[in-house]
Design an enzyme around this catalytic site. Structure first.
Site, PDB file in Angstrom:
ATOM      1  N   LYS A   1       0.841  -1.193   0.000  1.00  0.00           N
ATOM      2  CA  LYS A   1       0.000   0.000   0.000  1.00  0.00           C
ATOM      3  C   LYS A   1       0.882   1.251   0.000  1.00  0.00           C
ATOM      4  O   LYS A   1       1.960   1.255   0.590  1.00  0.00           O
ATOM      5  CB  LYS A   1      -0.890  -0.019   1.241  1.00  0.00           C
ATOM      6  CG  LYS A   1      -1.798   1.193   1.400  1.00  0.00           C
ATOM      7  CD  LYS A   1      -2.555   1.126   2.706  1.00  0.00           C
ATOM      8  CE  LYS A   1      -3.410   2.372   2.883  1.00  0.00           C
ATOM      9  NZ  LYS A   1      -2.605   3.618   2.972  1.00  0.00           N
TER      10      LYS A   1
ATOM     11  N   LYS B   1       7.350   0.493   1.461  1.00  0.00           N
ATOM     12  CA  LYS B   1       7.886  -0.501   0.529  1.00  0.00           C
ATOM     13  C   LYS B   1       9.137   0.000  -0.179  1.00  0.00           C
ATOM     14  O   LYS B   1      10.060  -0.777  -0.404  1.00  0.00           O
ATOM     15  CB  LYS B   1       6.830  -0.929  -0.487  1.00  0.00           C
ATOM     16  CG  LYS B   1       6.334   0.177  -1.370  1.00  0.00           C
ATOM     17  CD  LYS B   1       5.284  -0.285  -2.362  1.00  0.00           C
ATOM     18  CE  LYS B   1       4.716   0.895  -3.120  1.00  0.00           C
ATOM     19  NZ  LYS B   1       5.713   1.842  -3.625  1.00  0.00           N
TER      20      LYS B   1
ATOM     21  N   LYS C   1       5.006   8.484  -8.223  1.00  0.00           N
ATOM     22  CA  LYS C   1       5.765   9.486  -7.467  1.00  0.00           C
ATOM     23  C   LYS C   1       7.239   9.484  -7.849  1.00  0.00           C
ATOM     24  O   LYS C   1       7.956  10.457  -7.601  1.00  0.00           O
ATOM     25  CB  LYS C   1       5.646   9.235  -5.950  1.00  0.00           C
ATOM     26  CG  LYS C   1       4.246   9.368  -5.400  1.00  0.00           C
ATOM     27  CD  LYS C   1       4.242   9.496  -3.899  1.00  0.00           C
ATOM     28  CE  LYS C   1       5.033   8.406  -3.175  1.00  0.00           C
ATOM     29  NZ  LYS C   1       4.479   7.055  -3.351  1.00  0.00           N
TER      30      LYS C   1
ATOM     31  N   ASP D   1      -1.952  -0.325  -4.135  1.00  0.00           N
ATOM     32  CA  ASP D   1      -3.308   0.048  -3.735  1.00  0.00           C
ATOM     33  C   ASP D   1      -4.339  -0.491  -4.725  1.00  0.00           C
ATOM     34  O   ASP D   1      -5.441  -0.880  -4.346  1.00  0.00           O
ATOM     35  CB  ASP D   1      -3.424   1.577  -3.660  1.00  0.00           C
ATOM     36  CG  ASP D   1      -2.561   2.161  -2.556  1.00  0.00           C
ATOM     37  OD1 ASP D   1      -3.109   2.559  -1.517  1.00  0.00           O
ATOM     38  OD2 ASP D   1      -1.330   2.209  -2.728  1.00  0.00           O
TER      39      ASP D   1
END
Length: 251
Positions: free
Chosen positions: A9, A14, A40, A127
């Protein structure tokens, strides 16, 4: 060459986990490539001294057919080859499609043949496991998939969804779900909660990473714990994780 996808998530840690894992393996003289698959584009930041590298999608937009491997692959700490897939212009396009485009470009430019890594890590936002975000699982890119989670409800919910997706694709001979990595947040009964989810999904918790402020201290310097504080207790934890990963994937 072993190909490993690490899902989780958003915000679960991570990328921090993957970068420290890459650094730990590179310190053992293994050739490592880390491919960030999050819009990102900050997966490899702490392997590059805090610098965000140009993404594959940005370079394609800027250079078109003139793009070369040197435009999208950069060597960081320990000789780790760092790549960021990147994302679309905000409000336009699909982030998942960006991952597909990046993977295709890496193959076209023969990245794996040039760098010949022992291990490739795909750091993937989990996600939503659909479209391009499922590429490491369904596209034959990854051999093993690990999920980073904590004992928080939404992290465990995401981990379960990812595990189900891996199971569905695994029936077709794709990547294997190889375990959970607990990135601890010190919530109540955390170890038991994560262990239960692992059991419910026919897997195991391969390593519990304790929470330690040294992680943030290293990241403030643009580094992994392995690089900034190699003798710390937390560095030992990441090295133990590296041991477990190698054991599970048979490297």
């Amino acid at each position: 060459m072993k190909k490993v996808a690490i899902y989780g998530k958003g915000g679960i840690g991570k990328s921090t986990t993957t970068s420290n894992l890459s650094a730990a393996l590179a310190a053992r003289n293994l050739k490592v490539m880390q491919i960030g698959c999050d819009p990102k584009a900050d997966s490899t930041k702490n392997l590059m001294g805090g610098r965000k590298i140009p993404t594959v999608l940005d370079q394609i937009r800027e250079r078109g057919n003139q793009i070369t491997l040197d435009d999208i692959a950069f060597v960081g700490f320990g000789g780790i080859v760092c790549v960021e897939a990147g994302g679309p212009t905000p409000g336009i396009g699909c982030a998942g499609r960006g991952i597909i485009t990046a993977f295709e470009k890496l193959e076209e430019l023969k990245a794996y043949e040039r760098y010949q890594p022992d291990i490739v890590f795909y750091d993937v936002l989990g996600d939503v496991v659909c479209g391009g975000f499922a590429m490491p699982i369904r596209g034959g890119y990854a051999d093993n998939v690990f999920i980073v989670t904590s004992g928080e409800m939404m992290a465990l919910y995401a981990a379960t969804n990812i595990a189900h997706a891996i199971e569905n694709f695994g029936k077709r001979g794709y990547a294997k779900f190889s375990g959970l990595i607990q990135n601890s947040r010190n919530v109540e009964n955390e170890d038991a909660l994560v262990a239960q989810v692992a059991q419910e999904n026919g897997s195991e918790v391969i390593k519990i990473i304790p929470r330690d402020k040294v992680v943030q201290q290293a990241e403030q310097q643009g580094m992994t714990v392995i690089e900034a504080f190699p003798d710390s207790d937390q560095a030992k934890e990441y090295n133990l994780l590296a041991d477990r990963i190698l054991e599970v994937i048979g490297q």
